[in-house]
Design a protein around this motif. Sequence first.
Motif, mmCIF file in Angstrom:
data_model
loop_
_atom_site.group_PDB
_atom_site.id
_atom_site.type_symbol
_atom_site.label_atom_id
_atom_site.label_comp_id
_atom_site.label_asym_id
_atom_site.label_seq_id
_atom_site.Cartn_x
_atom_site.Cartn_y
_atom_site.Cartn_z
ATOM 1 N N PHE A 49 69.757 89.232 5.533
ATOM 2 C CA PHE A 49 70.890 88.622 4.830
ATOM 3 C C PHE A 49 70.416 87.861 3.591
ATOM 4 C CE2 PHE A 49 73.436 84.798 4.033
ATOM 5 C CZ PHE A 49 74.642 85.386 3.678
ATOM 6 N N ALA A 50 69.367 87.037 3.751
ATOM 7 C CA ALA A 50 68.887 86.200 2.649
ATOM 8 C C ALA A 50 68.405 87.053 1.486
ATOM 9 C CB ALA A 50 67.760 85.289 3.142
ATOM 10 N N TRP A 51 67.509 87.998 1.767
ATOM 11 C CA TRP A 51 66.962 88.838 0.704
ATOM 12 C C TRP A 51 67.983 89.843 0.205
ATOM 13 C CZ3 TRP A 51 61.444 89.963 3.095
ATOM 14 C CH2 TRP A 51 60.698 88.775 3.049
ATOM 15 N N GLY A 52 68.844 90.316 1.108
ATOM 16 C CA GLY A 52 69.889 91.246 0.701
ATOM 17 C C GLY A 52 70.868 90.590 -0.264
ATOM 18 N N LEU A 53 71.233 89.332 0.033
ATOM 19 C CA LEU A 53 72.122 88.585 -0.849
ATOM 20 C C LEU A 53 71.476 88.391 -2.217
ATOM 21 C CD1 LEU A 53 74.693 86.881 -1.322
ATOM 22 C CD2 LEU A 53 73.434 84.915 -0.414
ATOM 23 N N GLU A 54 70.197 88.022 -2.222
ATOM 24 C CA GLU A 54 69.484 87.843 -3.484
ATOM 25 C C GLU A 54 69.436 89.149 -4.277
ATOM 26 O OE1 GLU A 54 65.648 86.124 -2.953
ATOM 27 O OE2 GLU A 54 66.439 84.106 -2.637
ATOM 28 N N ALA A 55 69.176 90.258 -3.591
ATOM 29 C CA ALA A 55 69.121 91.553 -4.270
ATOM 30 C C ALA A 55 70.456 91.887 -4.921
ATOM 31 C CB ALA A 55 68.726 92.654 -3.279
ATOM 32 N N LEU A 56 71.545 91.574 -4.220
ATOM 33 C CA LEU A 56 72.882 91.828 -4.755
ATOM 34 C C LEU A 56 73.135 90.981 -6.001
ATOM 35 C CD1 LEU A 56 75.717 93.064 -4.571
ATOM 36 C CD2 LEU A 56 76.323 91.222 -2.978
ATOM 37 N N VAL A 57 72.787 89.691 -5.933
ATOM 38 C CA VAL A 57 73.002 88.792 -7.074
ATOM 39 C C VAL A 57 72.122 89.206 -8.252
ATOM 40 C CG1 VAL A 57 72.869 86.400 -7.889
ATOM 41 C CG2 VAL A 57 73.685 86.881 -5.583
ATOM 42 N N LEU A 87 65.059 75.955 5.029
ATOM 43 C CA LEU A 87 65.150 76.536 6.372
ATOM 44 C C LEU A 87 63.804 77.062 6.840
ATOM 45 C CD1 LEU A 87 68.534 78.498 6.133
ATOM 46 C CD2 LEU A 87 68.109 76.357 7.354
ATOM 47 N N TYR A 88 63.081 77.716 5.919
ATOM 48 C CA TYR A 88 61.765 78.266 6.262
ATOM 49 C C TYR A 88 60.766 77.151 6.572
ATOM 50 C CZ TYR A 88 57.445 80.959 5.889
ATOM 51 O OH TYR A 88 56.219 81.530 6.135
ATOM 52 N N SER A 89 60.778 76.109 5.735
ATOM 53 C CA SER A 89 59.862 74.980 5.938
ATOM 54 C C SER A 89 60.154 74.247 7.240
ATOM 55 C CB SER A 89 59.954 74.000 4.765
ATOM 56 O OG SER A 89 59.584 74.623 3.566
ATOM 57 N N ALA A 90 61.431 74.171 7.598
ATOM 58 C CA ALA A 90 61.834 73.491 8.827
ATOM 59 C C ALA A 90 61.714 74.395 10.052
ATOM 60 C CB ALA A 90 63.270 72.994 8.694
ATOM 61 N N GLU A 91 61.244 75.623 9.827
ATOM 62 C CA GLU A 91 61.066 76.620 10.892
ATOM 63 C C GLU A 91 62.371 76.896 11.629
ATOM 64 O OE1 GLU A 91 57.794 75.412 13.347
ATOM 65 O OE2 GLU A 91 56.325 75.690 11.746
ATOM 66 N N ILE A 92 63.461 76.895 10.857
ATOM 67 C CA ILE A 92 64.774 77.260 11.401
ATOM 68 C C ILE A 92 64.981 78.749 11.149
ATOM 69 C CG2 ILE A 92 67.269 76.910 11.209
ATOM 70 C CD1 ILE A 92 66.616 74.039 10.239
ATOM 71 N N SER A 93 65.246 79.489 12.194
ATOM 72 C CA SER A 93 65.358 80.939 12.045
ATOM 73 C C SER A 93 66.632 81.328 11.289
ATOM 74 C CB SER A 93 65.344 81.626 13.419
ATOM 75 O OG SER A 93 66.461 81.223 14.178
ATOM 76 N N PHE A 94 66.514 82.327 10.450
ATOM 77 C CA PHE A 94 67.650 82.876 9.726
ATOM 78 C C PHE A 94 67.357 84.348 9.431
ATOM 79 C CE2 PHE A 94 64.679 81.221 6.623
ATOM 80 C CZ PHE A 94 64.637 82.183 5.627
ATOM 81 N N SER A 95 68.380 85.091 9.112
ATOM 82 C CA SER A 95 68.238 86.524 8.867
ATOM 83 C C SER A 95 67.637 86.773 7.491
ATOM 84 C CB SER A 95 69.605 87.217 8.967
ATOM 85 O OG SER A 95 69.521 88.541 8.499
ATOM 86 N N ARG A 96 66.414 87.308 7.467
ATOM 87 C CA ARG A 96 65.803 87.647 6.189
ATOM 88 C C ARG A 96 66.554 88.790 5.514
ATOM 89 N NH1 ARG A 96 59.216 87.055 6.386
ATOM 90 N NH2 ARG A 96 59.210 84.862 6.985
#
Length: 200
Positions: free
Chosen positions: A40-48, A29-38
């Motif tokens: 959510f992404a980093w929060g999910l990783e922190a939880l896992v 998603l980042y490479s394709a320059e598609i916006s997403f919630s950081r």
Amino acid sequence: MEFTNKRTILISASLLLVLAISQAIFSVLYSAEISFSRQFAWGLEALVFTLLVAFAGSAMVQAKNAQLGWSAIAFSAVLNIVQVSVGLTLFSTFGKVAGTVEGAQPLIGGVVALSFMIYYAAKVLLGLAALVFGLSYFAKGGKAIGSLTALAGAVAMLANGILITFGRDGFLPSGVAGASGMIATLLLAICLISLNRKAD
């Protein structure tokens, strides 16, 4: 439900699999320059990663062998929690300061450099875990998966070790270290699941 050693290993491997897949998706998603919630992404990783600390730590104290591999997984998860926390809490804060206060630009650079240093250290540990469990599975007859996992682990250790030693602006692109760590994590998860089945 009783958390037996086999169940703990399976959950740990599943968490590693979730991390590898999620990191691959977010990288695309980042490479394709598609916006997403950081958040959510980093929060999910922190939880896992937080759950992984508990389950890998439990597997480490229950294990009859390969404690080094479990220790590497558990402490890589601890480092990743710190790294993600820095990204979630300090990147935007220091970015705002650096944008409004004259001469404060190095602040955000320092915070980013700190985050990447922790990131590389965590990847070195995951590479070590992949090497340990890959060699273990190789010795138990899993030649293909074992050798691939061990090789990926060694590459991840080398690539991230180079960036720790020479810095993010050294001769090795940061993406190489991240990608090698992600592949090592994916193969590590597959290897752990295979080892767990072999223990039946």
